[in-house]
Design a protein around this motif. Structure first.
Motif, PDB file in Angstrom:
ATOM      1  N   ALA A   8     -16.169   7.178  10.513  1.00  0.00           N
ATOM      2  CA  ALA A   8     -15.347   6.205  11.250  1.00  0.00           C
ATOM      3  C   ALA A   8     -15.972   4.819  11.168  1.00  0.00           C
ATOM      4  O   ALA A   8     -15.259   3.816  11.013  1.00  0.00           O
ATOM      5  N   TYR A   9     -17.285   4.753  11.256  1.00  0.00           N
ATOM      6  CA  TYR A   9     -17.993   3.471  11.129  1.00  0.00           C
ATOM      7  C   TYR A   9     -17.760   2.870   9.739  1.00  0.00           C
ATOM      8  O   TYR A   9     -17.497   1.667   9.601  1.00  0.00           O
ATOM      9  N   LEU A  10     -17.846   3.718   8.708  1.00  0.00           N
ATOM     10  CA  LEU A  10     -17.597   3.265   7.335  1.00  0.00           C
ATOM     11  C   LEU A  10     -16.181   2.712   7.185  1.00  0.00           C
ATOM     12  O   LEU A  10     -15.976   1.644   6.590  1.00  0.00           O
ATOM     13  N   LYS A  11     -15.212   3.422   7.758  1.00  0.00           N
ATOM     14  CA  LYS A  11     -13.827   2.944   7.681  1.00  0.00           C
ATOM     15  C   LYS A  11     -13.663   1.621   8.422  1.00  0.00           C
ATOM     16  O   LYS A  11     -12.932   0.744   7.973  1.00  0.00           O
ATOM     17  N   GLY A  12     -14.356   1.498   9.559  1.00  0.00           N
ATOM     18  CA  GLY A  12     -14.321   0.238  10.293  1.00  0.00           C
ATOM     19  C   GLY A  12     -14.928  -0.900   9.483  1.00  0.00           C
ATOM     20  O   GLY A  12     -14.406  -2.029   9.492  1.00  0.00           O
ATOM     21  N   LEU A  13     -16.011  -0.626   8.790  1.00  0.00           N
ATOM     22  CA  LEU A  13     -16.614  -1.641   7.918  1.00  0.00           C
ATOM     23  C   LEU A  13     -15.650  -2.055   6.814  1.00  0.00           C
ATOM     24  O   LEU A  13     -15.534  -3.246   6.490  1.00  0.00           O
ATOM     25  N   MET A  14     -14.969  -1.066   6.261  1.00  0.00           N
ATOM     26  CA  MET A  14     -14.011  -1.380   5.185  1.00  0.00           C
ATOM     27  C   MET A  14     -12.890  -2.273   5.706  1.00  0.00           C
ATOM     28  O   MET A  14     -12.475  -3.211   5.024  1.00  0.00           O
ATOM     29  N   GLY A  16     -13.146  -4.285   8.320  1.00  0.00           N
ATOM     30  CA  GLY A  16     -13.763  -5.568   8.645  1.00  0.00           C
ATOM     31  C   GLY A  16     -14.022  -6.412   7.412  1.00  0.00           C
ATOM     32  O   GLY A  16     -13.932  -7.642   7.460  1.00  0.00           O
ATOM     33  N   LEU A  17     -14.348  -5.755   6.324  1.00  0.00           N
ATOM     34  CA  LEU A  17     -14.571  -6.477   5.065  1.00  0.00           C
ATOM     35  C   LEU A  17     -13.260  -6.789   4.351  1.00  0.00           C
ATOM     36  O   LEU A  17     -13.272  -7.431   3.302  1.00  0.00           O
ATOM     37  N   LYS A  18     -12.178  -6.304   4.931  1.00  0.00           N
ATOM     38  CA  LYS A  18     -10.842  -6.524   4.372  1.00  0.00           C
ATOM     39  C   LYS A  18     -10.768  -6.059   2.911  1.00  0.00           C
ATOM     40  O   LYS A  18     -10.359  -6.812   2.030  1.00  0.00           O
ATOM     41  N   ILE A  19     -11.185  -4.799   2.733  1.00  0.00           N
ATOM     42  CA  ILE A  19     -11.093  -4.195   1.401  1.00  0.00           C
ATOM     43  C   ILE A  19      -9.609  -4.084   1.054  1.00  0.00           C
ATOM     44  O   ILE A  19      -8.831  -3.487   1.780  1.00  0.00           O
ATOM     45  N   ASP A  20      -9.244  -4.670  -0.043  1.00  0.00           N
ATOM     46  CA  ASP A  20      -7.850  -4.701  -0.482  1.00  0.00           C
ATOM     47  C   ASP A  20      -7.543  -3.411  -1.232  1.00  0.00           C
ATOM     48  O   ASP A  20      -8.050  -3.183  -2.329  1.00  0.00           O
ATOM     49  N   ASP A  21      -6.707  -2.555  -0.629  1.00  0.00           N
ATOM     50  CA  ASP A  21      -6.409  -1.286  -1.283  1.00  0.00           C
ATOM     51  C   ASP A  21      -5.320  -1.391  -2.343  1.00  0.00           C
ATOM     52  O   ASP A  21      -4.842  -0.394  -2.857  1.00  0.00           O
ATOM     53  N   SER A  22      -4.950  -2.609  -2.682  1.00  0.00           N
ATOM     54  CA  SER A  22      -4.030  -2.776  -3.802  1.00  0.00           C
ATOM     55  C   SER A  22      -4.802  -2.946  -5.104  1.00  0.00           C
ATOM     56  O   SER A  22      -4.219  -2.814  -6.186  1.00  0.00           O
ATOM     57  N   THR A  23      -6.109  -3.186  -5.014  1.00  0.00           N
ATOM     58  CA  THR A  23      -6.933  -3.264  -6.226  1.00  0.00           C
ATOM     59  C   THR A  23      -7.431  -1.862  -6.574  1.00  0.00           C
ATOM     60  O   THR A  23      -7.423  -0.957  -5.728  1.00  0.00           O
ATOM     61  N   ASN A  24      -7.863  -1.708  -7.800  1.00  0.00           N
ATOM     62  CA  ASN A  24      -8.372  -0.405  -8.233  1.00  0.00           C
ATOM     63  C   ASN A  24      -9.605   0.004  -7.415  1.00  0.00           C
ATOM     64  O   ASN A  24      -9.726   1.155  -7.008  1.00  0.00           O
ATOM     65  N   GLU A  25     -10.498  -0.953  -7.202  1.00  0.00           N
ATOM     66  CA  GLU A  25     -11.710  -0.659  -6.441  1.00  0.00           C
ATOM     67  C   GLU A  25     -11.372  -0.307  -4.989  1.00  0.00           C
ATOM     68  O   GLU A  25     -11.953   0.599  -4.399  1.00  0.00           O
ATOM     69  N   ILE A  31      -9.682   6.059  -0.877  1.00  0.00           N
ATOM     70  CA  ILE A  31      -9.566   7.498  -1.130  1.00  0.00           C
ATOM     71  C   ILE A  31     -10.895   8.198  -0.828  1.00  0.00           C
ATOM     72  O   ILE A  31     -10.923   9.273  -0.220  1.00  0.00           O
ATOM     73  N   MET A  32     -12.013   7.575  -1.221  1.00  0.00           N
ATOM     74  CA  MET A  32     -13.324   8.160  -0.944  1.00  0.00           C
ATOM     75  C   MET A  32     -13.580   8.268   0.561  1.00  0.00           C
ATOM     76  O   MET A  32     -14.115   9.274   1.038  1.00  0.00           O
ATOM     77  N   ALA A  33     -13.181   7.257   1.301  1.00  0.00           N
ATOM     78  CA  ALA A  33     -13.353   7.297   2.752  1.00  0.00           C
ATOM     79  C   ALA A  33     -12.495   8.401   3.366  1.00  0.00           C
ATOM     80  O   ALA A  33     -12.941   9.097   4.291  1.00  0.00           O
ATOM     81  N   ASP A  34     -11.277   8.580   2.863  1.00  0.00           N
ATOM     82  CA  ASP A  34     -10.418   9.655   3.352  1.00  0.00           C
ATOM     83  C   ASP A  34     -11.012  11.034   3.039  1.00  0.00           C
ATOM     84  O   ASP A  34     -10.972  11.945   3.875  1.00  0.00           O
TER      85      ASP A  34
END
Length: 92
Positions: A8-14, A16-25, A31-34
């Protein structure tokens, strides 16, 4: 910290960092967090089942000990029919 809390902390960091899930990365990281979330839930379920199994085995062990005491009695040699050790030490 519990595994699920770490995920849950990792997902919160993601978030907070505004990881854009429209990019490949971003897709890969999401998916890895899920997957980590599902794995942590499975591990916690297994740990709970193991704890329950250990409790059951302990209970069965105690019950078996009581049954052994009833059947075989104490390990004392007080019931020996002779004064020497010639026949009482044989396990035949």
């Amino acid at each position: 910290m519990e595994l699920s809390k770490k995920v849950a902390y990792l997902k919160g960091l993601m978030e907070g960092l505004k990881i854009d899930d429209s990019t490949n990365e971003g897709k890969i990281l999401t998916i890895m967090a899920d997957i980590l979330d599902e794995m942590s839930a499975t591990v916690e379920d297994i740990a709970e089942e193991v704890d329950e199994t250990v409790e059951l085995v302990d209970t069965l062990d105690e019950d078996l000990g009581e049954i052994e005491d009833l059947i075989y009695g104490d390990d004392d040699d007080d019931d020996c029919c002779c004064d020497d050790d010639c026949c009482c030490d044989d396990d035949d």
